[in-house]
Design a protein around this motif. Structure first.
Motif, short mmCIF file in Angstrom:
data_model
loop_
_atom_site.label_atom_id
_atom_site.label_comp_id
_atom_site.label_asym_id
_atom_site.label_seq_id
_atom_site.Cartn_x
_atom_site.Cartn_y
_atom_site.Cartn_z
N VAL A 190 0.84 -1.20 0.00
CA VAL A 190 0.00 0.00 0.00
C VAL A 190 0.88 1.25 0.00
CG1 VAL A 190 -1.77 1.31 1.23
CG2 VAL A 190 -1.89 -1.19 1.18
N LEU A 191 1.93 1.22 0.77
CA LEU A 191 2.83 2.38 0.83
C LEU A 191 3.61 2.59 -0.46
CD1 LEU A 191 4.09 1.91 4.48
CD2 LEU A 191 2.54 3.70 3.63
N ALA A 192 3.67 1.58 -1.31
CA ALA A 192 4.39 1.68 -2.58
C ALA A 192 3.47 2.08 -3.75
CB ALA A 192 5.07 0.35 -2.90
N GLN A 193 2.28 2.54 -3.44
CA GLN A 193 1.34 2.91 -4.48
C GLN A 193 1.77 4.17 -5.22
OE1 GLN A 193 -1.82 1.23 -5.36
NE2 GLN A 193 -0.37 -0.20 -4.43
N THR A 194 1.38 4.27 -6.49
CA THR A 194 1.64 5.48 -7.26
C THR A 194 0.71 6.60 -6.79
OG1 THR A 194 0.12 4.70 -8.97
CG2 THR A 194 2.48 4.28 -9.30
N TYR A 195 -0.44 6.26 -6.22
CA TYR A 195 -1.34 7.22 -5.60
C TYR A 195 -1.08 7.17 -4.11
CZ TYR A 195 -5.63 9.54 -4.15
OH TYR A 195 -6.54 10.40 -3.58
N MET A 196 -0.58 8.26 -3.55
CA MET A 196 -0.09 8.22 -2.17
C MET A 196 -1.02 8.81 -1.12
SD MET A 196 2.62 6.49 -1.95
CE MET A 196 2.93 6.91 -0.25
N ASN A 197 -2.16 9.34 -1.50
CA ASN A 197 -3.08 9.93 -0.52
C ASN A 197 -3.90 8.81 0.11
OD1 ASN A 197 -4.56 11.68 1.00
ND2 ASN A 197 -5.84 12.38 -0.69
N VAL A 198 -3.27 8.06 1.00
CA VAL A 198 -3.90 6.89 1.60
C VAL A 198 -3.85 6.94 3.12
CG1 VAL A 198 -3.41 5.39 -0.37
CG2 VAL A 198 -1.81 5.49 1.53
N LEU B 133 -0.76 -4.29 -6.47
CA LEU B 133 0.22 -3.87 -7.47
C LEU B 133 0.38 -2.37 -7.34
CD1 LEU B 133 -0.96 -6.03 -10.50
CD2 LEU B 133 1.00 -6.43 -8.99
N PRO B 134 1.51 -1.79 -7.76
CA PRO B 134 1.81 -0.38 -7.49
C PRO B 134 0.76 0.63 -7.98
CG PRO B 134 3.78 -1.49 -8.20
CD PRO B 134 2.65 -2.48 -8.37
N ASP B 135 0.02 0.32 -9.03
CA ASP B 135 -0.96 1.28 -9.53
C ASP B 135 -2.41 0.89 -9.19
OD1 ASP B 135 -1.15 -0.91 -11.21
OD2 ASP B 135 -1.19 0.28 -13.04
N HIS B 136 -2.59 0.00 -8.26
CA HIS B 136 -3.92 -0.51 -7.91
C HIS B 136 -4.88 0.62 -7.48
CE1 HIS B 136 -6.91 -3.43 -6.54
NE2 HIS B 136 -7.08 -2.63 -5.51
N LEU B 137 -4.45 1.46 -6.59
CA LEU B 137 -5.35 2.51 -6.09
C LEU B 137 -5.53 3.66 -7.09
CD1 LEU B 137 -4.23 2.67 -2.36
CD2 LEU B 137 -6.19 1.47 -3.37
N GLU B 138 -4.55 3.88 -7.92
CA GLU B 138 -4.65 4.95 -8.92
C GLU B 138 -5.74 4.61 -9.93
OE1 GLU B 138 -1.85 7.42 -12.01
OE2 GLU B 138 -0.94 6.19 -10.47
#
Length: 90
Positions: free
Chosen positions: A15-23, A85-90
């Motif tokens: 989760v911390l490695a996401q391309t979208y960081m507002n988590v 995966l890194p772009d999951h939340l984006e």
């Protein structure tokens, strides 16, 4: 999470490695072993809110508890044995 601290660490790091960081990360320890040390050791522990129950209440109750604590507009569930995966939340 329930008694899988090594798995929890990898899940939180994904989760911390996401391309979208507002988590905001909510960890509900459902009566398992203490994971405070695991959560303190990951990058950005300030993004993590955790709650620990004394007894196991099962996955649905844990998710509902996390949902009540959430402050964001969107929710994405992640079990401790899964990864994003890194772009999951984006």
């Amino acid at each position: 999470t329930f008694n899988r601290p090594h798995q929890l660490q990898r899940a939180v790091e994904s989760v911390l490695a996401q391309t979208y960081m507002n988590v905001e990360i909510l960890v509900v320890n459902d009566g398992g072993e203490d994971v405070a040390g695991v959560l303190a050791a990951v990058p950005h522990p300030e993004k993590i809110v955790s709650v620990r129950y004394g007894v196991n209440r099962d996955r649905a109750a844990a998710r509902n508890s996390g949902l009540k604590l959430a402050r964001g507009k969107y929710i994405a569930y992640l079990d401790d044995d899964d990864r994003f995966l890194p772009d999951h939340l984006e």
